[in-house]
Design an enzyme around this catalytic site. Structure first.
Site, mmCIF file in Angstrom:
data_model
loop_
_atom_site.group_PDB
_atom_site.id
_atom_site.type_symbol
_atom_site.label_atom_id
_atom_site.label_comp_id
_atom_site.label_asym_id
_atom_site.label_seq_id
_atom_site.Cartn_x
_atom_site.Cartn_y
_atom_site.Cartn_z
ATOM 1 N N HIS A 59 -31.371 -26.924 49.824
ATOM 2 C CA HIS A 59 -30.812 -25.566 49.957
ATOM 3 C C HIS A 59 -31.754 -24.498 49.381
ATOM 4 C CE1 HIS A 59 -28.199 -22.107 49.638
ATOM 5 N NE2 HIS A 59 -28.167 -22.207 48.324
ATOM 6 N N HIS A 83 -32.638 -20.027 42.333
ATOM 7 C CA HIS A 83 -31.436 -19.196 42.239
ATOM 8 C C HIS A 83 -30.168 -19.945 41.833
ATOM 9 C CE1 HIS A 83 -30.485 -20.586 46.363
ATOM 10 N NE2 HIS A 83 -29.244 -20.285 46.065
ATOM 11 N N GLU A 87 -26.763 -21.588 37.462
ATOM 12 C CA GLU A 87 -25.353 -21.728 37.757
ATOM 13 C C GLU A 87 -24.904 -23.189 37.793
ATOM 14 O OE1 GLU A 87 -22.398 -19.733 40.911
ATOM 15 O OE2 GLU A 87 -24.190 -20.681 41.698
ATOM 16 N N ASP A 88 -25.690 -23.988 38.485
ATOM 17 C CA ASP A 88 -25.231 -25.347 38.748
ATOM 18 C C ASP A 88 -25.496 -26.315 37.611
ATOM 19 O OD1 ASP A 88 -24.397 -24.411 41.077
ATOM 20 O OD2 ASP A 88 -25.879 -25.413 42.334
ATOM 21 N N ASP A 151 -29.517 -16.514 50.652
ATOM 22 C CA ASP A 151 -28.677 -17.618 50.166
ATOM 23 C C ASP A 151 -27.432 -17.730 51.058
ATOM 24 O OD1 ASP A 151 -27.485 -19.514 48.368
ATOM 25 O OD2 ASP A 151 -26.425 -17.877 47.359
ATOM 26 N N ASP A 271 -22.231 -2.509 78.128
ATOM 27 C CA ASP A 271 -23.571 -2.809 77.662
ATOM 28 C C ASP A 271 -23.653 -4.197 77.056
ATOM 29 O OD1 ASP A 271 -21.884 -2.138 75.666
ATOM 30 O OD2 ASP A 271 -23.002 -0.384 75.005
HETATM 31 MN MN MN Z 1 -27.320 -20.950 46.698
#
Ligand code: MN
Length: 735
Positions: A59, A83, A87-88, A151, A271
């Site tokens: 990811h 990123h 958090e993880d 993300d 259109d």
């Molecule tokens: Mn992520």
């Protein structure tokens, strides 16, 4: 769980491909930080897998690739890789990231992590707008948003492996929050894909049907587009207009919205098909428009000049719809290559990686972009909202907080729980006694921060304090508190006025029972007030005397009454704190029952010489004779009044003092032990180091209750004896 070795070579391959792309795009860049970021992320996601079963590291690698697609700078790409690490994985901290990758990357990773912590999903459209603003306000670096969008794009592309419920929540959030933000930042390409993926997730049947329908006419449409493209290219070439012409079927979600909005079937959409002419100059844009209109009939009302009048997100283009060959309508967009780049990439176009351009030049371009926005905004009223959003982004002036049920309350910077309470409801504000912020009790003067969940604790019958006026930040809270205090003071003044009239009547032998309400009302109107109640209030505030009033309603009896002097009467003690200190320790000569209060500027205490000053409608202010304000106030000799300390009452009064000391441990303890030996109550105590002075000094603000001047002098003398105390000052209590 050990890493599945069979995946390892694949992950390595994925990274090598990323590195190769960066090397190709930027042959001179040092890729060592990129490699370290990958290894860091790999190490920390080692045991994690995505719901699809893939190793988690795929990811961040995919996000980094999206950022390379957008040609973002190294900070962005490293952030993309890192990123999710904070958090993880509990063991990783922002400090570790800062040490390893520098402050920019750390700031961006921190920003993305914070956004991830907040669930933006909302069922309410009005809330969505606040949430979008909040997201921007929380972002100090626009690269945070760019990484977050990448993300989200990858998560949307791989959403099918999640449980249905999660899919819906994420798709909804994407449609309500992230796609509009991409739009506002002018990132048309990402916005389009986010919308289509959300649409397919949220309304799979409708999306499938629409796509099927579009697909069924694909060949036909493509053939038609090919023909008209060739014709346009030939005609433009004949006019010497260099151009590239693209034809496409419009995005599913935008077509779907049109079908829904206009309630028409697909074959009536004007259109569905669109052409884009990319040329080299503004002049040629208009020239190309002329060529198109010369050949095919324009549909009235469909010509839009976004070159002269750019959209708030800086989008520029000419739009027209014409009836093409076979009577089929087509939308034509005409723009320069530069305008096209902005339309597709928006703000990201300004953050593109530029080799060697790390100096101020880069910054200039971003500022130029913003300045341009400001310029255009002047001409465009409907962009005001966007501008205020953008302003938040750059100068975060607002904080966005939540009620426990998730409603967003936007407040100015440094707003307090009191402001929060008043913005919910006046009654909540008036009865507010405390606040829980993120589940923890905080003082009422606490400065709220973005994302705080605030729960206001109320107590029926509680009343706002005058002190709140010094800490609130919103006009609403300030007005409500003032309103409440004025009403309370007035009620008190009415009561005092009424009593004082009764007392004076008794003294003069006037029978108040025989005086009609009409007579009192006419006195009221003589004084220019509407009601008898106002008359009492004026009396209570000391605007006029009870004798004056009685003289008007019962002149004979007042004349007949024995002449003054009468012994001075002490004011009736008024309970409560609506008048500040309650100041009943003061005795006013010659005037009965008037509101008396100690002036905040000098805060006199028993034992000090005092003087009274009749204010205009606020009762009598009592100052210390030494107060510098007295000289200014007492120019009006008529307003001066003699006051004295009442003999009977001995309640302690608050005094605020500031102590300047060396910043060394133990001083606070010595100060407080002196106070406890004096049996003095400490109301507030606040110690801080003195940054202004720069040396090792500290300042202690302390408000204590003292009985009289002698006690205060004793306390101050003892304070001065403490080694390290440099200076002591008595200050106004409001300071
Ligand atoms: Mn992520």
């Amino acid at each position: 769980m050990p890493t599945d070795v069979s995946d390892a070579p694949r992950v390595e391959e994925l990274y090598q491909a990323l590195e190769q792309r960066v090397r190709t795009l930027r042959p001179h860049e040092d890729i060592s930080a990129l490699k370290r970021a990958f290894e860091f992320a790999l190490e920390h996601h080692r045991h994690q897998r995505r719901k699809s079963g893939e190793l988690y590291i795929t990811h961040p690698l995919a996000v980094a690739n999206l950022l390379v697609d957008m040609d973002m700078d190294p900070v962005c790409i490293q952030t993309g890789l890192l990123h999710d690490t904070v958090e993880d994985v509990k063991s990783v901290t922002i400090e570790q990231i800062r040490d390893a990758f520098g402050t920019d990357v750390a700031r961006c990773v921190d920003g993305v992590t914070k956004l991830n912590k907040i669930g933006f999903a909302s069922r309410d459209d009005r809330q969505a707008e606040s949430l979008r603003k909040m997201l921007l306000a929380m972002t100090s670096d626009i690269r945070v948003i760019i990484v977050k969008l990448a993300d989200r794009l990858h998560n949307m592309r791989t959403i099918s492996s999640l449980a249905r419920e999660r899919q819906i929540a994420i798709a909804q959030e994407t449609l309500e929050i992230y796609a509009p933000i991409a739009h506002r930042l002018g990132m048309g390409k990402i916005r389009g894909e986010l919308e289509d993926l959300s649409f397919q997730t949220l309304e799979p049947e409708a999306a499938a049907e629409l796509l099927r329908e579009i697909e069924s006419k694909r060949q036909e449409n493509e053939e038609w587009l090919r023909q008209i493209r060739t014709q346009i290219e030939q005609k433009l070439a004949r006019e010497d207009i260099p151009a590239r012409v693209d034809g496409r079927v419009k995005r599913a979600y935008s077509v779907y919205q049109k079908l829904k909005r206009q309630k028409i079937p697909l074959d009536q959409v004007y259109d569905l098909l669109a052409l884009r002419i990319i040329t080299d100059s503004v002049k040629n844009c208009y020239a190309a428009l002329g060529v198109i209109h010369n050949e095919w009939h324009p549909i009235p009302g469909r010509i839009k000049d976004f070159i002269a009048m750019p959209r708030p997100n800086l989008y520029q283009s000419l739009h027209t719809s014409v009836i093409g060959p076979g009577g089929i309508a087509v939308e034509v967009q005409i723009r320069t290559a530069e305008m096209h780049r902005i339309a597709e990439e928006g703000i990201a176009a300004h953050w593109k990686y530029k080799e060697g351009a790390k100096g101020p030049g880069e910054e200039d371009q971003r500022i130029a972009w913003l300045r341009q926005l400001v310029e255009w905004q002047r001409e465009m009223r409907d962009s005001a909202d966007f501008m205020s959003t953008l302003k938040l982004d750059l100068y975060p002036e607002d904080v966005y907080t939540f009620t426990p049920r998730g409603r967003v309350i936007a407040l100015p910077r440094n707003a307090t729980p009191i402001d929060f309470a008043y913005s919910i409801h006046t009654d909540v504000g008036n009865t507010c006694v405390g606040a829980k912020v993120n589940g923890v009790i905080k003082p009422l003067k606490y400065a709220l921060r973005n994302g705080d969940v605030v729960e206001i604790l109320t107590q029926p019958g509680h009343q706002p304090s005058k002190d709140w006026l010094a800490i609130v930040k919103t006009a609403r809270a300030r007005n409500k508190i003032k309103h409440f205090i004025n009403a309370a003071e007035r009620a008190k003044a009415v009561e005092i006025g009424q009593k004082s009239l009764e007392k004076e009547a008794r003294r003069l032998g006037v029978n108040l029972g025989r005086i009609s309400q009409d007579d009192l009302a006419s006195v009221a109107s003589e004084y220019g007030v509407a009601k008898t109640e106002d008359l009492y209030a004026g009396l209570g505030f000391g605007k006029y005397s009870a004798r004056q009033i009685l003289q008007k309603v019962a002149p004979e009896e007042v004349e007949a009454a024995p002449a003054v002097p009468v012994p001075p009467v002490r004011p009736t003690p008024a309970p409560g704190t609506a008048f500040g200190d309650g100041d009943l320790a003061i005795h006013v000569k010659g005037i009965d029952d008037v509101l008396v209060y100690r002036a905040k500027c000098c805060n006199p205490i028993r034992g000090e010489q005092i003087v009274g000053y009749i204010t205009r409608g606020k009762g009598i202010a009592v100052h210390s004779v030494q107060c510098p304000n007295v000289q200014n106030l007492l120019y009006d000799a008529e307003r001066r009044i003699d006051v004295d300390w009442a003999r009977s009452a001995h309640e302690p009064l608050p005094v605020k003092i500031v102590i300047y000391t060396d910043d060394r441990p133990g001083i606070l303890h010595q100060l407080t032990s002196i106070l406890s030996s004096e049996a003095t109550n400490i109301r507030t105590l606040e110690a801080r180091t003195d940054e202004k002075r720069g040396d090792e000094s500290a300042v202690v603000d302390i408000t204590i209750d003292v009985r009289d001047k002698k006690q205060l002098e004793r306390v101050i003398t003892s304070f001065r004896r403490i080694p390290g105390v440099r200076d002591i000052e008595r200050v106004p209590t409001t300071q």
